[in-house]
Design a protein around this motif. Structure first.
Motif, PDB file in Angstrom:
ATOM      1  N   ARG A   1       5.534   8.855  -5.096  1.00  0.00           N
ATOM      2  CA  ARG A   1       5.386   9.768  -6.223  1.00  0.00           C
ATOM      3  C   ARG A   1       5.875   9.152  -7.528  1.00  0.00           C
ATOM      4  NH1 ARG A   1       7.564  15.928  -6.218  1.00  0.00           N
ATOM      5  NH2 ARG A   1       5.980  16.002  -4.582  1.00  0.00           N
TER       6      ARG A   1
ATOM      7  N   VAL B   1      -4.264   5.406 -10.035  1.00  0.00           N
ATOM      8  CA  VAL B   1      -4.171   4.555  -8.843  1.00  0.00           C
ATOM      9  C   VAL B   1      -4.315   3.084  -9.237  1.00  0.00           C
ATOM     10  CG1 VAL B   1      -5.232   3.978  -6.621  1.00  0.00           C
ATOM     11  CG2 VAL B   1      -4.981   6.370  -7.299  1.00  0.00           C
TER      12      VAL B   1
ATOM     13  N   LEU C   1      -4.351   9.051  -0.546  1.00  0.00           N
ATOM     14  CA  LEU C   1      -3.879   7.715  -0.187  1.00  0.00           C
ATOM     15  C   LEU C   1      -3.237   7.710   1.199  1.00  0.00           C
ATOM     16  CD1 LEU C   1      -2.339   6.634  -3.614  1.00  0.00           C
ATOM     17  CD2 LEU C   1      -4.321   5.593  -2.503  1.00  0.00           C
ATOM     18  N   GLN C   2      -2.580   8.809   1.554  1.00  0.00           N
ATOM     19  CA  GLN C   2      -1.945   8.916   2.865  1.00  0.00           C
ATOM     20  C   GLN C   2      -2.971   8.782   3.981  1.00  0.00           C
ATOM     21  OE1 GLN C   2       1.445   9.502   3.390  1.00  0.00           O
ATOM     22  NE2 GLN C   2       1.100   9.227   5.576  1.00  0.00           N
TER      23      GLN C   2
ATOM     24  N   TYR D   1       0.840  -1.201   0.000  1.00  0.00           N
ATOM     25  CA  TYR D   1       0.000   0.000   0.000  1.00  0.00           C
ATOM     26  C   TYR D   1       0.874   1.250   0.000  1.00  0.00           C
ATOM     27  CZ  TYR D   1      -3.569   3.399   1.242  1.00  0.00           C
ATOM     28  OH  TYR D   1      -4.406   4.489   1.236  1.00  0.00           O
ATOM     29  N   ASN D   2       1.917   1.267   0.837  1.00  0.00           N
ATOM     30  CA  ASN D   2       2.782   2.444   0.900  1.00  0.00           C
ATOM     31  C   ASN D   2       3.531   2.655  -0.415  1.00  0.00           C
ATOM     32  OD1 ASN D   2       2.004   3.045   3.482  1.00  0.00           O
ATOM     33  ND2 ASN D   2       3.733   2.013   4.463  1.00  0.00           N
TER      34      ASN D   2
ATOM     35  N   ILE E   1      -3.453  13.053  -5.111  1.00  0.00           N
ATOM     36  CA  ILE E   1      -3.665  11.604  -5.004  1.00  0.00           C
ATOM     37  C   ILE E   1      -2.872  11.055  -3.821  1.00  0.00           C
ATOM     38  CG2 ILE E   1      -3.240   9.384  -6.142  1.00  0.00           C
ATOM     39  CD1 ILE E   1      -3.736  10.804  -8.820  1.00  0.00           C
ATOM     40  N   GLN E   2      -1.622  11.506  -3.678  1.00  0.00           N
ATOM     41  CA  GLN E   2      -0.788  11.037  -2.569  1.00  0.00           C
ATOM     42  C   GLN E   2      -1.429  11.350  -1.220  1.00  0.00           C
ATOM     43  OE1 GLN E   2       3.047  12.925  -3.955  1.00  0.00           O
ATOM     44  NE2 GLN E   2       3.865  10.974  -3.205  1.00  0.00           N
TER      45      GLN E   2
ATOM     46  N   TYR F   1      -8.885   6.620   0.266  1.00  0.00           N
ATOM     47  CA  TYR F   1      -9.046   7.044  -1.125  1.00  0.00           C
ATOM     48  C   TYR F   1     -10.392   6.544  -1.641  1.00  0.00           C
ATOM     49  CZ  TYR F   1      -7.961   8.007  -6.012  1.00  0.00           C
ATOM     50  OH  TYR F   1      -7.983   8.503  -7.294  1.00  0.00           O
TER      51      TYR F   1
ATOM     52  N   LEU G   1       3.389   6.683  -8.924  1.00  0.00           N
ATOM     53  CA  LEU G   1       2.215   7.348  -9.495  1.00  0.00           C
ATOM     54  C   LEU G   1       2.557   8.040 -10.815  1.00  0.00           C
ATOM     55  CD1 LEU G   1       0.710   8.836  -6.202  1.00  0.00           C
ATOM     56  CD2 LEU G   1      -0.200   6.922  -7.528  1.00  0.00           C
TER      57      LEU G   1
ATOM     58  N   ARG H   1       1.526   4.636  -3.134  1.00  0.00           N
ATOM     59  CA  ARG H   1       1.388   6.096  -3.005  1.00  0.00           C
ATOM     60  C   ARG H   1       2.703   6.852  -3.205  1.00  0.00           C
ATOM     61  NH1 ARG H   1       0.085   5.739   3.430  1.00  0.00           N
ATOM     62  NH2 ARG H   1       2.205   6.055   4.210  1.00  0.00           N
TER      63      ARG H   1
ATOM     64  N   SER I   1      -5.504   6.990   3.865  1.00  0.00           N
ATOM     65  CA  SER I   1      -6.019   5.611   3.797  1.00  0.00           C
ATOM     66  C   SER I   1      -7.526   5.544   3.565  1.00  0.00           C
ATOM     67  CB  SER I   1      -5.666   4.841   5.093  1.00  0.00           C
ATOM     68  OG  SER I   1      -4.277   4.834   5.283  1.00  0.00           O
TER      69      SER I   1
END
Length: 441
Positions: free
Chosen positions: A14, A95, A58-59, A8-9, A54-55, A63, A17, A12, A61
């Motif tokens: 850069r 994503v 997602l950060q 997951y990390n 987007i980041q 999204y 993406l 996200r 959690s």
């Protein structure tokens, strides 16, 4: 030692993406869908800001994937029915693509790694494609294959069991956040469901199926068909599969027929069906390889592999349709005295669209060695372009310079909208600083 980031990390990050964005942008440019092209252009105008957005999402959690646009597109000339294409917002597609890239690059499970790297499964796999399918076919012929059966799995994307994919990934991946993101990424919700009317039933809005057009749809399909691939390629035959199209290559008709029968049984257990050569659908065929087969848009002729007659006719029809669309916009621009402030598809844009189509088509058929077939196709395209040029010259002959420029599709500065100055609140007004040496009263 620095701990290994979770899947997951990694999604996200850069660079992950941005890499996903580059693929989505290329696909959008090659797409014939105007909305996708314009969405990609708008996203790129503030690329880093959009990626950072987007980041951040997602950060947190949480999204959220936005409702997509459903397009019920005709299957093509001579084909009955419609294809349910789902066009998600650009950010969501980035994503989805990032999830796909991370799974292939950092696959944590040996079994999943084997599934994702099945040599005879060539569709939608990073680093693999139609060329690998043609190479597998040539290798099978070198090993004595003389007979083939080609078929297509019916209504594949809307029909296959999505729960099977999710359950499999839960067994193979220990990353709750990643699995939750994947599950939400493959679910389908449509923004225009009511407008689609009865066509909405074509889309996988329930528990089964995935969206055709999603970067994750092929991955999900390859997981569902893992046993199909393994079984058919363990019977002394080669089964090359490109998503829902497959070709069985064998040393005899009997071996090929037995393999097809086994494949149909496996598909039935998944509540899926494939076409049979004798059903008259035209979606399946069998025979000696020397008689020629159509597969993945190619005519299978050893050493040549030209684009099939059907592929060529389809492409010429697309060029013709693009020119017809351009003529509509040009006629509208010549009739109207209104400023042209929005994006249009006039002469320049039509030529650019055709150029993009040609580049995409050339990429799709880069493995052909039939130069004479491509040259003959170029001549037919030249005839269409020359006729379009003559039509355009006649259409603008009596028009004003302004109308001609609009018809060309080149922006007139005089058509620009005037934007009034923004009003400043009192708090935004700059305060005068005291002059040097002045004393405050």
């Amino acid at each position: 030692m620095k701990p290994t980031p979770s899947l997951y990390n990694r999604v996200r990050e850069r660079q992950v993406l941005l890499k996903a964005w580059r693929v989505i942008r290329q696909n959008a440019r090659r797409s014939g869908n105007r909305r996708s092209q314009l969405d990609a252009e708008r996203f790129e105008e503030n690329l880093l800001g959009n990626i950072q957005n987007i980041q951040r999402r997602l950060q947190r959690s949480n999204y959220t994937f936005a409702p997509a646009i459903g397009v019920a597109a005709p299957k093509g000339k001579g084909k009955v029915g419609k294809r349910a294409i789902v066009i998600a917002p650009i950010g969501d597609r980035i994503v989805q693509r990032a999830i796909l890239d991370i799974l292939y690059e950092y696959c944590p499970s040996d079994d999943l790694r084997l599934v994702l790297r099945t040599p005879t499964s060539v569709g939608g796999v990073p680093g693999r494609g139609v060329g690998h399918a043609l190479a597998q076919i040539a290798k099978a012929e070198d090993n004595g294959a003389i007979y083939g059966i080609r078929s297509d799995i019916r209504n594949f994307f809307p029909s296959f069991p999505r729960k099977d994919v999710l359950s499999y990934l839960e067994r193979e991946i220990d990353d709750t956040l990643f699995l939750d993101l994947f599950e939400r990424a493959v679910a389908v919700e449509l923004e225009n469901r009511e407008a689609l009317g009865c066509d909405a039933d074509l889309f996988p809005l329930g528990e089964d199926g995935v969206a055709q057009g999603s970067p994750l749809s092929v991955l999900a399909g390859n997981i569902v068909l893992r046993q199909f691939d393994a079984e058919l390629n363990s019977r002394g035959v080669t089964c090359v599969r490109y998503i829902d199209d497959f070709l069985i290559l064998a040393n005899s008709k009997n071996a090929a027929s037995k393999a097809l029968k086994a494949g149909l049984t496996l598909l039935s257990a998944l509540k899926l069906k494939a076409y049979a050569p004798e059903d008259g659908s035209g979606k399946a065929e069998e025979g000696l390889l020397t008689n020629g087969f159509e597969f993945l848009g190619y005519s299978l002729v050893r050493g040549l592999n030209p684009p099939s007659p059907n592929s060529r006719a389809k492409f010429l029809s697309k060029v013709e349709a693009e020119i017809a669309e351009g003529k509509k916009w040009i006629a509208r621009a010549l009739r109207s005295d209104m400023p042209q402030t929005k994006r249009v598809q006039c002469y320049a844009q039509t030529l650019n669209a055709i150029d993009n189509m040609l580049r995409g088509w050339a990429g799709a058929f880069q493995h052909t060695s039939s130069a004479h077939v491509l040259e003959a196709l170029d001549i037919k395209i030249d005839i269409q372009l020359a006729a379009f040029e003559r039509w355009f010259g006649a259409a603008i002959r009596e028009s004003s310079a302004q109308h001609q420029r609009r018809a060309l599709g080149i922006r007139l500065l005089g058509d620009s909208e005037t934007v009034p100055l923004p009003s400043l609140d009192a708090e935004e007004m700059p305060r005068c600083l005291p002059r040097s040496g002045a004393h405050a009263s």
